[in-house]
Write a protein that holds these residues in place. Sequence first.
Motif, PDB file in Angstrom:
ATOM      1  N   THR A  24       1.563  -1.489 -32.841  1.00  0.00           N
ATOM      2  CA  THR A  24       0.693  -1.665 -34.269  1.00  0.00           C
ATOM      3  C   THR A  24      -0.369  -0.487 -34.888  1.00  0.00           C
ATOM      4  O   THR A  24      -0.870  -0.223 -33.901  1.00  0.00           O
ATOM      5  CB  THR A  24      -0.634  -2.838 -34.047  1.00  0.00           C
ATOM      6  N   PRO A  25      -0.050   0.179 -36.240  1.00  0.00           N
ATOM      7  CA  PRO A  25      -0.725   1.377 -36.493  1.00  0.00           C
ATOM      8  C   PRO A  25      -1.945   1.206 -36.320  1.00  0.00           C
ATOM      9  O   PRO A  25      -2.466  -0.051 -36.754  1.00  0.00           O
ATOM     10  CB  PRO A  25      -0.301   1.389 -37.529  1.00  0.00           C
ATOM     11  N   GLY A  26      -3.296   1.937 -35.614  1.00  0.00           N
ATOM     12  CA  GLY A  26      -4.327   1.706 -35.900  1.00  0.00           C
ATOM     13  C   GLY A  26      -4.197   2.208 -37.443  1.00  0.00           C
ATOM     14  O   GLY A  26      -4.464   2.959 -38.757  1.00  0.00           O
ATOM     15  N   GLU A  27      -6.390   2.570 -37.626  1.00  0.00           N
ATOM     16  CA  GLU A  27      -6.486   2.723 -39.695  1.00  0.00           C
ATOM     17  C   GLU A  27      -6.526   3.906 -39.599  1.00  0.00           C
ATOM     18  O   GLU A  27      -5.784   4.808 -38.796  1.00  0.00           O
ATOM     19  CB  GLU A  27      -7.927   2.805 -39.384  1.00  0.00           C
ATOM     20  N   ALA A  28      -5.787   4.192 -40.812  1.00  0.00           N
ATOM     21  CA  ALA A  28      -5.257   5.298 -41.120  1.00  0.00           C
ATOM     22  C   ALA A  28      -6.462   6.050 -41.825  1.00  0.00           C
ATOM     23  O   ALA A  28      -6.844   6.125 -42.392  1.00  0.00           O
ATOM     24  CB  ALA A  28      -4.654   5.076 -42.544  1.00  0.00           C
ATOM     25  N   VAL A  29      -5.892   7.596 -41.566  1.00  0.00           N
ATOM     26  CA  VAL A  29      -7.025   8.240 -41.833  1.00  0.00           C
ATOM     27  C   VAL A  29      -6.220   9.559 -41.864  1.00  0.00           C
ATOM     28  O   VAL A  29      -5.030   9.742 -41.793  1.00  0.00           O
ATOM     29  CB  VAL A  29      -7.450   8.836 -40.177  1.00  0.00           C
ATOM     30  N   ASP A  30      -6.932  10.653 -42.424  1.00  0.00           N
ATOM     31  CA  ASP A  30      -5.800  11.939 -42.811  1.00  0.00           C
ATOM     32  C   ASP A  30      -5.988  13.068 -42.142  1.00  0.00           C
ATOM     33  O   ASP A  30      -5.024  13.648 -41.653  1.00  0.00           O
ATOM     34  CB  ASP A  30      -6.543  12.378 -44.250  1.00  0.00           C
ATOM     35  N   LEU A  31      -7.033  13.193 -41.459  1.00  0.00           N
ATOM     36  CA  LEU A  31      -7.185  14.162 -40.549  1.00  0.00           C
ATOM     37  C   LEU A  31      -7.423  13.687 -39.066  1.00  0.00           C
ATOM     38  O   LEU A  31      -7.881  12.778 -39.006  1.00  0.00           O
ATOM     39  CB  LEU A  31      -7.654  15.668 -40.601  1.00  0.00           C
ATOM     40  N   LEU A  32      -7.138  14.162 -38.041  1.00  0.00           N
ATOM     41  CA  LEU A  32      -7.871  13.263 -36.079  1.00  0.00           C
ATOM     42  C   LEU A  32      -7.477  15.092 -35.456  1.00  0.00           C
ATOM     43  O   LEU A  32      -6.254  15.669 -35.714  1.00  0.00           O
ATOM     44  CB  LEU A  32      -6.083  12.832 -35.942  1.00  0.00           C
ATOM     45  N   LEU A  33      -9.006  15.637 -35.564  1.00  0.00           N
ATOM     46  CA  LEU A  33      -8.385  16.498 -34.576  1.00  0.00           C
ATOM     47  C   LEU A  33      -9.027  16.304 -33.047  1.00  0.00           C
ATOM     48  O   LEU A  33     -10.024  15.506 -32.994  1.00  0.00           O
ATOM     49  CB  LEU A  33     -10.220  17.879 -35.756  1.00  0.00           C
ATOM     50  N   ALA A  34      -8.246  16.625 -32.071  1.00  0.00           N
ATOM     51  CA  ALA A  34      -8.412  15.723 -30.538  1.00  0.00           C
ATOM     52  C   ALA A  34      -8.170  17.013 -30.043  1.00  0.00           C
ATOM     53  O   ALA A  34      -7.348  17.756 -30.072  1.00  0.00           O
ATOM     54  CB  ALA A  34      -7.597  14.587 -30.824  1.00  0.00           C
ATOM     55  N   GLY A  35      -8.602  16.401 -28.634  1.00  0.00           N
ATOM     56  CA  GLY A  35      -8.920  17.301 -27.699  1.00  0.00           C
ATOM     57  C   GLY A  35      -9.525  18.361 -26.999  1.00  0.00           C
ATOM     58  O   GLY A  35      -9.419  18.948 -25.949  1.00  0.00           O
ATOM     59  N   GLY A  36     -10.558  19.285 -28.174  1.00  0.00           N
ATOM     60  CA  GLY A  36     -11.633  20.143 -27.835  1.00  0.00           C
ATOM     61  C   GLY A  36     -12.819  19.837 -27.267  1.00  0.00           C
ATOM     62  O   GLY A  36     -12.829  18.566 -27.235  1.00  0.00           O
ATOM     63  N   THR A  37     -13.386  20.550 -27.012  1.00  0.00           N
ATOM     64  CA  THR A  37     -14.586  19.999 -26.801  1.00  0.00           C
ATOM     65  C   THR A  37     -15.559  20.222 -28.694  1.00  0.00           C
ATOM     66  O   THR A  37     -15.259  21.258 -29.189  1.00  0.00           O
ATOM     67  CB  THR A  37     -15.346  21.175 -26.153  1.00  0.00           C
ATOM     68  N   VAL A  38     -16.411  18.989 -28.530  1.00  0.00           N
ATOM     69  CA  VAL A  38     -16.470  18.936 -30.229  1.00  0.00           C
ATOM     70  C   VAL A  38     -18.634  18.377 -29.812  1.00  0.00           C
ATOM     71  O   VAL A  38     -18.812  17.952 -29.014  1.00  0.00           O
ATOM     72  CB  VAL A  38     -15.960  16.940 -30.556  1.00  0.00           C
ATOM     73  N   VAL A  39     -18.806  19.813 -30.442  1.00  0.00           N
ATOM     74  CA  VAL A  39     -20.045  19.888 -30.564  1.00  0.00           C
ATOM     75  C   VAL A  39     -20.469  19.526 -32.053  1.00  0.00           C
ATOM     76  O   VAL A  39     -20.683  19.663 -33.014  1.00  0.00           O
ATOM     77  CB  VAL A  39     -20.334  21.392 -30.408  1.00  0.00           C
ATOM     78  N   THR A  40     -21.556  18.128 -32.221  1.00  0.00           N
ATOM     79  CA  THR A  40     -22.051  17.568 -33.294  1.00  0.00           C
ATOM     80  C   THR A  40     -23.096  17.596 -33.840  1.00  0.00           C
ATOM     81  O   THR A  40     -22.940  17.853 -34.468  1.00  0.00           O
ATOM     82  CB  THR A  40     -22.184  15.736 -32.602  1.00  0.00           C
ATOM     83  N   MET A  41     -24.195  18.339 -33.658  1.00  0.00           N
ATOM     84  CA  MET A  41     -25.532  18.905 -33.738  1.00  0.00           C
ATOM     85  C   MET A  41     -26.114  17.007 -34.211  1.00  0.00           C
ATOM     86  O   MET A  41     -26.894  17.273 -35.340  1.00  0.00           O
ATOM     87  CB  MET A  41     -25.501  19.741 -34.779  1.00  0.00           C
ATOM     88  N   ASP A  42     -25.732  16.461 -34.097  1.00  0.00           N
ATOM     89  CA  ASP A  42     -26.266  15.130 -33.907  1.00  0.00           C
ATOM     90  C   ASP A  42     -28.027  15.014 -33.368  1.00  0.00           C
ATOM     91  O   ASP A  42     -28.345  15.533 -32.739  1.00  0.00           O
ATOM     92  CB  ASP A  42     -25.632  13.975 -33.827  1.00  0.00           C
ATOM     93  N   LYS A  43     -28.190  13.883 -33.378  1.00  0.00           N
ATOM     94  CA  LYS A  43     -30.125  13.731 -32.996  1.00  0.00           C
ATOM     95  C   LYS A  43     -29.779  13.716 -32.013  1.00  0.00           C
ATOM     96  O   LYS A  43     -30.280  14.397 -31.092  1.00  0.00           O
ATOM     97  CB  LYS A  43     -30.462  12.400 -33.811  1.00  0.00           C
TER      98      LYS A  43
END
Length: 467
Positions: A24-43
């Motif tokens: 069953t497919p998940g929610e459709a998105v246009d781009l998924l960048l996955a596998g790397g180190t994600v630095v969010t700079m969030d709070k």
Amino acid sequence: MRSRGRLLLLSLAVLASAANAAATPGEAVDLLLAGGTVVTMDKGFRVFEDGAVAVKGERIVAVGPAPELRARYTPARAIDTSGRVVMPGLVNTHSHVPMTLLRGVADDVELMVWLTKYIWPAEAAHVTPEFVTWGTRLAAWEMIRTGTTTFSDMYFYEDQVAEAAKQAGLRGFCAATVMDHPVPGLKDAEEGLRVAEAFLKKWSGDPLIVPALGPHAAYTVGPETLLRVKALADRYQAPMIIHAAESPSEMKLVREKYGTTTVAHLDKIGFLGPNLTLAHAIWLTDDEIATIAARGVGTAHCPSSNTKLASGVSPVPKLRKAGVGAGLGTDGPSSNNDLNMFEEIDLALKLHKITSGDPAVLSARDGVEMATIGGARALHLEREIGSLEPGKRADLIVLASDAPWVQPRYDVYAQLAYAIKGSDVATTIVNGRVLMEDGRMLTLDTAAITARVRRYRDEIAVRLPAR
């Protein structure tokens, strides 16, 4: 036998149900960048070592562990970022990007000499709408290539800056210049205000261009004009940026005219406010820093330009401690001489360590913050850009980490602040659109830009004053 057969059928049904659930497919998105180190700079300054960012349309819909997002979303396109770093695009809080075409025309002189003897005469002779268009295209190529996704600009023919930036896919905080004396395209402040209002009307609500106002400085724009600019900005709820407290020579001019300092003068006439950014903000007293903080004013620290012109060093640690939004900027590529924000991070941190005598006065993470969410805050755009968070604009960059100077990695912020170069940017995405992928430019004709720039160089070189 019958019970054994029923058990077999039941087992097959369970397996089929599980297989169907897995398919069953998940929610459709246009781009998924996955596998790397994600630095969010969030709070919370979250970092996901095996992370992912999901993008739908112009915005980020999710940030988190890659296995979790892979299970939740079905992308139209997946980008494998394994072994790489994904972070918010850099925010250049102050520049004059068409001045790429004047890169190197006047170096190793003081600010007012640089302006009056070299830059203003060159601009009067050469700056046209076409000049601005090609200069902005060259700048866009450089910024996309080195990881800047939002730039703040103040120049002449700002409509051409906005058009060229939009064509390239960059986010531009574009400020229409207002000055009291004649400049390219404008004969006086009256015409400047008229053109600026038309500019605000044209670009209001654009998904990429933030229309703003750029009264040049307190020594080139009188109090009456400044207040008219402020009234116009208030009417259109537009941001403003002004050069302020940039050099000793500027401070001398302002004191001779108004008997006080630049910031005190701007505050006295009621110009300071929460829609304003001060470019440079070097020569500040402690009281003025408190005033800037109280008025909600942002600042743009331009270490390369300020050191090259010997203008001084902005008191960034004090500004940050006071709660002022302090971002990083390159200033124009004629006084820097590039638009590489990773250089600004590195230089800013080292500059404040040596001038304060304290190696901990600004950390590596502080430098990355100033180039991302801090820059967004300085331009009053922090609700839209500057960090990787659901709901924000999908402005992000992917950094390759296979060069010798970025190996090995122990701390991602130290790597970003002190080791990564602009040339390590592999992919640049703005507003959900890929502008460069694995070093390949997708929105600009770089051969045409190079050819046109060479023609401009030949035209300008023959008219430069002797050094």
